[in-house]
Design a protein around this motif. Structure first.
Motif, PDB file in Angstrom:
ATOM      1  N   VAL A 182     -26.554  12.639   4.680  1.00 11.90           N
ATOM      2  CA  VAL A 182     -26.057  12.781   3.308  1.00 11.90           C
ATOM      3  C   VAL A 182     -24.536  12.759   3.289  1.00 11.90           C
ATOM      4  CG1 VAL A 182     -25.915  14.388   1.355  1.00 11.90           C
ATOM      5  CG2 VAL A 182     -28.113  13.929   2.431  1.00 11.90           C
ATOM      6  N   MET A 183     -23.905  13.459   4.232  1.00 13.37           N
ATOM      7  CA  MET A 183     -22.444  13.454   4.296  1.00 13.37           C
ATOM      8  C   MET A 183     -21.917  12.047   4.572  1.00 13.37           C
ATOM      9  SD  MET A 183     -21.287  17.078   6.049  1.00 13.37           S
ATOM     10  CE  MET A 183     -22.033  16.778   7.621  1.00 13.37           C
ATOM     11  N   ALA A 184     -22.563  11.313   5.457  1.00 11.07           N
ATOM     12  CA  ALA A 184     -22.146   9.938   5.743  1.00 11.07           C
ATOM     13  C   ALA A 184     -22.332   9.040   4.529  1.00 11.07           C
ATOM     14  CB  ALA A 184     -22.941   9.394   6.937  1.00 11.07           C
ATOM     15  N   ALA A 185     -23.409   9.246   3.779  1.00  8.86           N
ATOM     16  CA  ALA A 185     -23.637   8.450   2.568  1.00  8.86           C
ATOM     17  C   ALA A 185     -22.586   8.746   1.509  1.00  8.86           C
ATOM     18  CB  ALA A 185     -25.032   8.722   2.017  1.00  8.86           C
ATOM     19  N   VAL A 186     -22.194  10.001   1.368  1.00  8.15           N
ATOM     20  CA  VAL A 186     -21.153  10.365   0.398  1.00  8.15           C
ATOM     21  C   VAL A 186     -19.819   9.744   0.797  1.00  8.15           C
ATOM     22  CG1 VAL A 186     -19.820  12.316  -0.507  1.00  8.15           C
ATOM     23  CG2 VAL A 186     -22.301  12.459  -0.392  1.00  8.15           C
ATOM     24  N   ILE A 187     -19.505   9.755   2.085  1.00  8.41           N
ATOM     25  CA  ILE A 187     -18.270   9.124   2.562  1.00  8.41           C
ATOM     26  C   ILE A 187     -18.302   7.623   2.282  1.00  8.41           C
ATOM     27  CG2 ILE A 187     -16.977   8.536   4.658  1.00  8.41           C
ATOM     28  CD1 ILE A 187     -17.706  11.348   5.696  1.00  8.41           C
ATOM     29  N   LEU A 188     -19.438   6.989   2.531  1.00  6.81           N
ATOM     30  CA  LEU A 188     -19.565   5.556   2.269  1.00  6.81           C
ATOM     31  C   LEU A 188     -19.420   5.238   0.780  1.00  6.81           C
ATOM     32  CD1 LEU A 188     -20.228   2.698   3.354  1.00  6.81           C
ATOM     33  CD2 LEU A 188     -22.629   3.243   2.904  1.00  6.81           C
ATOM     34  N   VAL A 189     -20.038   6.047  -0.065  1.00  6.43           N
ATOM     35  CA  VAL A 189     -19.937   5.821  -1.515  1.00  6.43           C
ATOM     36  C   VAL A 189     -18.491   5.990  -1.978  1.00  6.43           C
ATOM     37  CG1 VAL A 189     -20.575   6.797  -3.760  1.00  6.43           C
ATOM     38  CG2 VAL A 189     -22.324   6.353  -2.049  1.00  6.43           C
ATOM     39  N   GLU A 190     -17.809   7.011  -1.476  1.00  6.75           N
ATOM     40  CA  GLU A 190     -16.401   7.185  -1.859  1.00  6.75           C
ATOM     41  C   GLU A 190     -15.564   5.988  -1.401  1.00  6.75           C
ATOM     42  OE1 GLU A 190     -12.518  10.071  -1.363  1.00  6.75           O
ATOM     43  OE2 GLU A 190     -14.390  10.674  -0.405  1.00  6.75           O
ATOM     44  N   TRP A 191     -15.816   5.499  -0.205  1.00  2.68           N
ATOM     45  CA  TRP A 191     -15.064   4.343   0.285  1.00  2.68           C
ATOM     46  C   TRP A 191     -15.336   3.107  -0.582  1.00  2.68           C
ATOM     47  CZ3 TRP A 191     -16.718  -0.292   2.596  1.00  2.68           C
ATOM     48  CH2 TRP A 191     -15.685  -1.071   3.113  1.00  2.68           C
ATOM     49  N   LEU A 192     -16.602   2.893  -0.959  1.00  2.05           N
ATOM     50  CA  LEU A 192     -16.932   1.748  -1.808  1.00  2.05           C
ATOM     51  C   LEU A 192     -16.276   1.861  -3.183  1.00  2.05           C
ATOM     52  CD1 LEU A 192     -20.699   1.264  -0.925  1.00  2.05           C
ATOM     53  CD2 LEU A 192     -18.804  -0.252  -0.333  1.00  2.05           C
ATOM     54  N   ILE A 193     -16.270   3.047  -3.761  1.00  2.00           N
ATOM     55  CA  ILE A 193     -15.627   3.239  -5.061  1.00  2.00           C
ATOM     56  C   ILE A 193     -14.133   3.004  -4.958  1.00  2.00           C
ATOM     57  CG2 ILE A 193     -15.036   4.993  -6.790  1.00  2.00           C
ATOM     58  CD1 ILE A 193     -17.861   6.139  -6.350  1.00  2.00           C
ATOM     59  N   ARG A 194     -13.505   3.531  -3.916  1.00  2.00           N
ATOM     60  CA  ARG A 194     -12.064   3.328  -3.745  1.00  2.00           C
ATOM     61  C   ARG A 194     -11.740   1.848  -3.514  1.00  2.00           C
ATOM     62  NH1 ARG A 194      -8.509   7.528  -2.531  1.00  2.00           N
ATOM     63  NH2 ARG A 194      -9.443   9.563  -2.784  1.00  2.00           N
ATOM     64  N   THR A 195     -12.568   1.156  -2.758  1.00  2.00           N
ATOM     65  CA  THR A 195     -12.345  -0.278  -2.532  1.00  2.00           C
ATOM     66  C   THR A 195     -12.503  -1.056  -3.834  1.00  2.00           C
ATOM     67  OG1 THR A 195     -13.167  -0.068  -0.272  1.00  2.00           O
ATOM     68  CG2 THR A 195     -13.133  -2.273  -1.209  1.00  2.00           C
ATOM     69  N   TYR A 196     -13.492  -0.699  -4.634  1.00  2.00           N
ATOM     70  CA  TYR A 196     -13.698  -1.367  -5.916  1.00  2.00           C
ATOM     71  C   TYR A 196     -12.488  -1.195  -6.821  1.00  2.00           C
ATOM     72  CZ  TYR A 196     -15.481  -2.253 -10.594  1.00  2.00           C
ATOM     73  OH  TYR A 196     -15.638  -2.705 -11.868  1.00  2.00           O
ATOM     74  N   PHE A 197     -12.002   0.043  -6.956  1.00  3.23           N
ATOM     75  CA  PHE A 197     -10.844   0.280  -7.818  1.00  3.23           C
ATOM     76  C   PHE A 197      -9.581  -0.356  -7.259  1.00  3.23           C
ATOM     77  CE2 PHE A 197     -13.270   3.932  -9.676  1.00  3.23           C
ATOM     78  CZ  PHE A 197     -13.317   3.404 -10.955  1.00  3.23           C
ATOM     79  N   HIS A 198      -9.453  -0.372  -5.946  1.00  2.00           N
ATOM     80  CA  HIS A 198      -8.274  -1.004  -5.339  1.00  2.00           C
ATOM     81  C   HIS A 198      -8.268  -2.504  -5.623  1.00  2.00           C
ATOM     82  CE1 HIS A 198      -5.766  -2.664  -2.090  1.00  2.00           C
ATOM     83  NE2 HIS A 198      -5.056  -1.565  -2.294  1.00  2.00           N
ATOM     84  N   ASN A 199      -9.409  -3.152  -5.479  1.00  4.65           N
ATOM     85  CA  ASN A 199      -9.502  -4.592  -5.764  1.00  4.65           C
ATOM     86  C   ASN A 199      -9.336  -4.879  -7.253  1.00  4.65           C
ATOM     87  OD1 ASN A 199      -9.897  -5.161  -3.090  1.00  4.65           O
ATOM     88  ND2 ASN A 199     -12.125  -5.188  -3.257  1.00  4.65           N
ATOM     89  N   ARG A 200      -9.836  -3.987  -8.084  1.00  2.00           N
ATOM     90  CA  ARG A 200      -9.712  -4.181  -9.532  1.00  2.00           C
ATOM     91  C   ARG A 200      -8.250  -4.067  -9.971  1.00  2.00           C
ATOM     92  NH1 ARG A 200     -12.668  -0.394 -13.962  1.00  2.00           N
ATOM     93  NH2 ARG A 200     -11.933  -1.490 -15.799  1.00  2.00           N
ATOM     94  N   ARG A 201      -7.516  -3.131  -9.389  1.00  3.80           N
ATOM     95  CA  ARG A 201      -6.105  -2.998  -9.729  1.00  3.80           C
ATOM     96  C   ARG A 201      -5.277  -4.135  -9.143  1.00  3.80           C
ATOM     97  NH1 ARG A 201      -4.835   3.435  -9.185  1.00  3.80           N
ATOM     98  NH2 ARG A 201      -6.137   4.053 -10.945  1.00  3.80           N
ATOM     99  N   ALA A 202      -5.696  -4.683  -8.023  1.00  2.00           N
ATOM    100  CA  ALA A 202      -4.951  -5.762  -7.395  1.00  2.00           C
ATOM    101  C   ALA A 202      -5.026  -7.037  -8.227  1.00  2.00           C
ATOM    102  CB  ALA A 202      -5.488  -6.026  -5.989  1.00  2.00           C
ATOM    103  N   ARG A 203      -6.137  -7.228  -8.961  1.00  2.00           N
ATOM    104  CA  ARG A 203      -6.268  -8.402  -9.813  1.00  2.00           C
ATOM    105  C   ARG A 203      -5.334  -8.334 -11.006  1.00  2.00           C
ATOM    106  NH1 ARG A 203     -12.593  -8.714 -10.707  1.00  2.00           N
ATOM    107  NH2 ARG A 203     -12.144  -6.514 -10.975  1.00  2.00           N
ATOM    108  N   GLY A 204      -5.065  -7.137 -11.463  1.00  2.00           N
ATOM    109  CA  GLY A 204      -4.189  -6.979 -12.619  1.00  2.00           C
ATOM    110  C   GLY A 204      -4.932  -7.197 -13.913  1.00  2.00           C
ATOM    111  N   ALA A 205      -4.184  -7.157 -14.982  1.00  2.00           N
ATOM    112  CA  ALA A 205      -4.790  -7.322 -16.309  1.00  2.00           C
ATOM    113  C   ALA A 205      -5.072  -8.797 -16.561  1.00  2.00           C
ATOM    114  CB  ALA A 205      -3.846  -6.767 -17.370  1.00  2.00           C
ATOM    115  N   THR A 206      -6.207  -9.058 -17.102  1.00  2.00           N
ATOM    116  CA  THR A 206      -6.566 -10.424 -17.453  1.00  2.00           C
ATOM    117  C   THR A 206      -6.556 -10.557 -18.967  1.00  2.00           C
ATOM    118  OG1 THR A 206      -8.909  -9.894 -17.474  1.00  2.00           O
ATOM    119  CG2 THR A 206      -7.993 -10.728 -15.419  1.00  2.00           C
ATOM    120  N   THR A 207      -6.174 -11.714 -19.418  1.00  2.00           N
ATOM    121  CA  THR A 207      -6.186 -11.976 -20.851  1.00  2.00           C
ATOM    122  C   THR A 207      -7.357 -12.869 -21.185  1.00  2.00           C
ATOM    123  OG1 THR A 207      -4.705 -13.842 -20.560  1.00  2.00           O
ATOM    124  CG2 THR A 207      -3.706 -11.711 -21.060  1.00  2.00           C
ATOM    125  N   VAL A 208      -8.031 -12.539 -22.234  1.00  2.00           N
ATOM    126  CA  VAL A 208      -9.200 -13.321 -22.627  1.00  2.00           C
ATOM    127  C   VAL A 208      -8.889 -14.120 -23.861  1.00  2.00           C
ATOM    128  CG1 VAL A 208     -11.599 -13.186 -23.349  1.00  2.00           C
ATOM    129  CG2 VAL A 208     -10.705 -11.579 -21.684  1.00  2.00           C
TER     130      VAL A 208
END
Length: 77
Positions: free
Chosen positions: A51-77
């Motif tokens: 369970v502790m390893a799964a929580v660490i993995l989930v936190e890493w995935l969430i942080r990677t998602y937000f990091h990649n989302r911020r790296a793309r920047g704002a998009t205009t539609v």
């Protein structure tokens, strides 16, 4: 959030494992003199570790998602 390292859940897992209760669980699960105690506590301890390893993995995935989302920047539609 400047890093993708899952430091929050890693720190909490480390504190829980090194606390007196965590050390007692680890000792009972893997270093007990009686086989009955090891057979009872080993699956419990391994489940807690998973369970502790799964929580660490989930936190890493969430942080990677937000990091990649911020790296793309704002998009205009």
């Amino acid at each position: 959030m400047t890093t993708r390292w899952p430091w929050i859940s890693t720190l909490v897992s480390l504190i829980l494992t090194l606390s007196p209760l965590g050390r007692d669980v680890v000792e009972s699960a893997f270093f007990a003199g009686e086989a009955l105690s090891r057979n009872i506590w080993a699956p419990i301890a391994l489940t807690i570790f998973a369970v502790m390893a799964a929580v660490i993995l989930v936190e890493w995935l969430i942080r990677t998602y937000f990091h990649n989302r911020r790296a793309r920047g704002a998009t205009t539609v």
